[in-house]
Design an enzyme around this catalytic site. Structure first.
Site, mmCIF file in Angstrom:
data_model
loop_
_atom_site.group_PDB
_atom_site.id
_atom_site.type_symbol
_atom_site.label_atom_id
_atom_site.label_comp_id
_atom_site.label_asym_id
_atom_site.label_seq_id
_atom_site.Cartn_x
_atom_site.Cartn_y
_atom_site.Cartn_z
ATOM 1 C CB CYS A 4 -0.918 0.008 1.214
ATOM 2 S SG CYS A 4 -2.115 -1.322 1.191
ATOM 3 C CG HIS B 216 -2.518 3.250 3.303
ATOM 4 N ND1 HIS B 216 -3.377 3.159 2.234
ATOM 5 C CD2 HIS B 216 -2.448 1.999 3.842
ATOM 6 C CE1 HIS B 216 -3.791 1.907 2.127
ATOM 7 N NE2 HIS B 216 -3.256 1.188 3.090
ATOM 8 C CG ASN C 230 -6.425 -0.591 2.697
ATOM 9 O OD1 ASN C 230 -5.961 0.014 1.740
ATOM 10 N ND2 ASN C 230 -5.666 -1.293 3.533
HETATM 11 N N1 ACO Z 1 -16.091 -9.470 11.940
HETATM 12 C C1 ACO Z 1 -16.288 -9.965 13.165
HETATM 13 N N2 ACO Z 1 -15.268 -10.434 13.916
HETATM 14 C C2 ACO Z 1 -14.038 -10.430 13.397
HETATM 15 C C3 ACO Z 1 -13.776 -9.917 12.098
HETATM 16 C C4 ACO Z 1 -14.872 -9.433 11.357
HETATM 17 N N3 ACO Z 1 -14.742 -8.922 10.129
HETATM 18 N N4 ACO Z 1 -12.444 -10.013 11.850
HETATM 19 C C5 ACO Z 1 -11.884 -10.565 12.953
HETATM 20 N N5 ACO Z 1 -12.848 -10.806 13.871
HETATM 21 C C6 ACO Z 1 -12.697 -11.391 15.198
HETATM 22 C C7 ACO Z 1 -11.471 -12.251 15.344
HETATM 23 O O1 ACO Z 1 -11.727 -13.560 14.890
HETATM 24 C C8 ACO Z 1 -11.209 -12.187 16.838
HETATM 25 O O2 ACO Z 1 -12.049 -13.096 17.463
HETATM 26 P P1 ACO Z 1 -11.535 -13.926 18.746
HETATM 27 O O3 ACO Z 1 -11.207 -12.878 19.793
HETATM 28 O O4 ACO Z 1 -12.693 -14.790 19.077
HETATM 29 O O5 ACO Z 1 -10.302 -14.667 18.282
HETATM 30 C C9 ACO Z 1 -11.679 -10.780 17.213
HETATM 31 O O6 ACO Z 1 -12.524 -10.341 16.147
HETATM 32 C C10 ACO Z 1 -10.546 -9.805 17.392
HETATM 33 O O7 ACO Z 1 -9.660 -9.940 16.281
HETATM 34 P P2 ACO Z 1 -8.380 -9.018 16.142
HETATM 35 O O8 ACO Z 1 -7.625 -9.446 14.902
HETATM 36 O O9 ACO Z 1 -7.646 -8.938 17.423
HETATM 37 O O10 ACO Z 1 -9.109 -7.619 15.861
HETATM 38 P P3 ACO Z 1 -8.449 -6.206 15.785
HETATM 39 O O11 ACO Z 1 -9.096 -5.298 16.742
HETATM 40 O O12 ACO Z 1 -6.945 -6.313 15.767
HETATM 41 O O13 ACO Z 1 -8.884 -5.740 14.323
HETATM 42 C C11 ACO Z 1 -8.087 -5.564 12.071
HETATM 43 C C12 ACO Z 1 -8.542 -6.500 13.188
HETATM 44 C C13 ACO Z 1 -9.209 -4.613 11.753
HETATM 45 C C14 ACO Z 1 -7.735 -6.407 10.862
HETATM 46 C C15 ACO Z 1 -6.853 -4.794 12.570
HETATM 47 O O14 ACO Z 1 -5.922 -5.670 13.119
HETATM 48 C C16 ACO Z 1 -6.204 -3.979 11.487
HETATM 49 O O15 ACO Z 1 -6.765 -3.056 10.986
HETATM 50 N N6 ACO Z 1 -4.937 -4.315 11.161
HETATM 51 C C17 ACO Z 1 -4.205 -3.589 10.147
HETATM 52 C C18 ACO Z 1 -4.661 -4.038 8.803
HETATM 53 C C19 ACO Z 1 -4.126 -3.183 7.720
HETATM 54 O O16 ACO Z 1 -4.081 -2.000 7.848
HETATM 55 N N7 ACO Z 1 -3.753 -3.806 6.626
HETATM 56 C C20 ACO Z 1 -3.425 -3.152 5.437
HETATM 57 C C21 ACO Z 1 -2.062 -2.567 5.402
HETATM 58 S S1 ACO Z 1 -1.798 -1.879 3.891
HETATM 59 C C22 ACO Z 1 -1.408 -3.007 2.633
HETATM 60 O O17 ACO Z 1 -0.293 -3.032 2.165
HETATM 61 C C23 ACO Z 1 -2.430 -3.967 2.095
#
Ligand code: ACO
Length: 337
Positions: A119, A259, A289
């Site tokens: 990204c 971003h 995103n």
């Molecule tokens: N809906 C419902 N529940 C979900 C979802 C969803 N879409 N996704 C994950 N969960 C659940 C998980 O299974 C987990 O359940 P558990 O506690 O029973 O195991 C719980 O929610 C918490 O999961 P986490 O991964 O800890 O959630 P977090 O608050 O960290 O949010 C997220 C996840 C949104 C993906 C976050 O980590 C994030 O934004 N990370 C950065 C991602 C990013 O920016 N990526 C792109 C970078 S740029 C590029 O180059 C592509």
């Protein structure tokens, strides 16, 4: 000249965007994803995203954005010397998506290549374009961030499918002929985190086979928690480096264009950096995103809404797969659209 600074003054002379019409709100996502509008909104800030129709590829979205940027710059396509397409969802592994875009817009005198930096690709491509124009090696470079990420998502993985959207944004980089110019860059990477965010199969490391397809390894995989941690740390570090190199201070920033990965990342990083919320640009609420398209989409919207004035200090910040990060500091030149 300090590292990261430019020679001949260069600027963004034109901007353009394109978004597919089809919009999918959180509540309209497939029920099989086992997610909810509440979870997505609270954890990410995203409310809806655009999705390209079947048969539409990254170059198809990049072409109208590129045409709009050329028109904003007041340039005929023949004047473009190079087209760089930053993307994580290219038309093909080869040839370059940029070659199709150059052909379609009529950039007959341009070289073309794709740039892969997750990204962060748009900021990297802007840096390459700026360096080439600053050195005099090229006169006008078209930079396109074009993504059809919906095609590389595993629609059975709620941890990634809810986060991304399709779209494109483009800029023309030209010699600066008035107020405003690009001041400098900070670019970095850490390949020890390469597997935190990747498409595991389909390259020379893991060629595509029936087994890799069955295991869904041709889709985007991400360790969201680790990427989150990386992003909130690296944003303020990189921002401080580019500000220091350019002799500017955080409180001089008029607009911060990060971003658009996650609103919580943006809020935490902005607070750590010390940029007030009213100076931070976001659009992920509507588009999710959009990877390499998110920064030019934000920048164009800021210009259209009158949020940017000539001379404003603008900080762009990319981060993503690689892991990579990149910051660009510029004085806004009141570029045309
Ligand atoms: N809906 C419902 N529940 C979900 C979802 C969803 N879409 N996704 C994950 N969960 C659940 C998980 O299974 C987990 O359940 P558990 O506690 O029973 O195991 C719980 O929610 C918490 O999961 P986490 O991964 O800890 O959630 P977090 O608050 O960290 O949010 C997220 C996840 C949104 C993906 C976050 O980590 C994030 O934004 N990370 C950065 C991602 C990013 O920016 N990526 C792109 C970078 S740029 C590029 O180059 C592509």
């Amino acid at each position: 000249m300090a590292p990261g600074m430019l020679g001949r003054p260069v600027t963004i002379s034109g901007l353009g965007t394109y978004l597919p019409a089809s919009e999918i709100a959180n509540a309209e996502l497939p029920a099989s994803l086992d997610t909810s509008d509440e979870w997505i909104t609270q954890r990410t800030g995203i409310r809806s995203r655009r999705v390209a129709p079947v048969g539409v590829s990254a170059s198809d979205l990049g072409v109208p954005a590129a045409r709009a940027a050329l028109s904003g710059a007041g340039l005929e396509p023949e004047k473009i010397d190079l087209v760089i397409c930053a993307t994580i969802s290219p038309d093909n592994l080869m040839p370059a998506t940029a070659a199709r875009i150059a052909h379609e817009v009529g950039a007959l005198n341009a070289g073309s290549c794709d740039l892969s930096a997750g990204c962060t690709g748009f900021v990297y491509a802007l840096a390459m374009a700026s360096g080439l124009v600053a050195s005099g090696l090229r006169e006008h470079v078209l930079v396109v961030g074009a993504e059809v990420i919906s095609r590389i998502l595993d629609w059975s993985d709620r941890g990634t499918a809810v986060l991304f959207g399709d779209g494109s944004g483009a800029v023309v980089v030209s010699p600066a002929d008035g107020a405003g110019r690009i001041l400098g860059f900070d670019l970095g990477s850490d390949g020890s985190g390469a597997d935190l965010l990747s498409i595991p199969a389909g390259g020379s490391r893991m060629p595509a086979t029936h087994e890799t397809v069955t295991a869904r390894q041709h889709y985007l995989h991400m360790n969201g928690r680790e990427v989150y941690r990386f992003a909130t740390r690296v944003i303020s570090e990189s921002a401080h480096r580019v500000l220091d190199r350019c002799g500017r201070a955080v409180d001089e920033i008029d607009l911060f264009v990060p971003h658009q990965a996650n609103l919580r990342i943006i809020e935490a990083a902005s607070a750590r950096l010390g940029v007030a919320p009213d100076r931070v640009c976001t659009n992920l609420q509507r588009y999710g995103n959009t990877s390499c398209a998110s920064i030019p989409l934000c920048l164009t919207e800021a210009e259209e809404s009158g949020r940017l004035k000539t001379g404003d200090l603008v900080l762009l910040m990319g981060f993503g797969a690689g892991l990579t990060w990149g910051a660009c500091l510029m004085e806004w030149s009141g570029s045309r659209r």
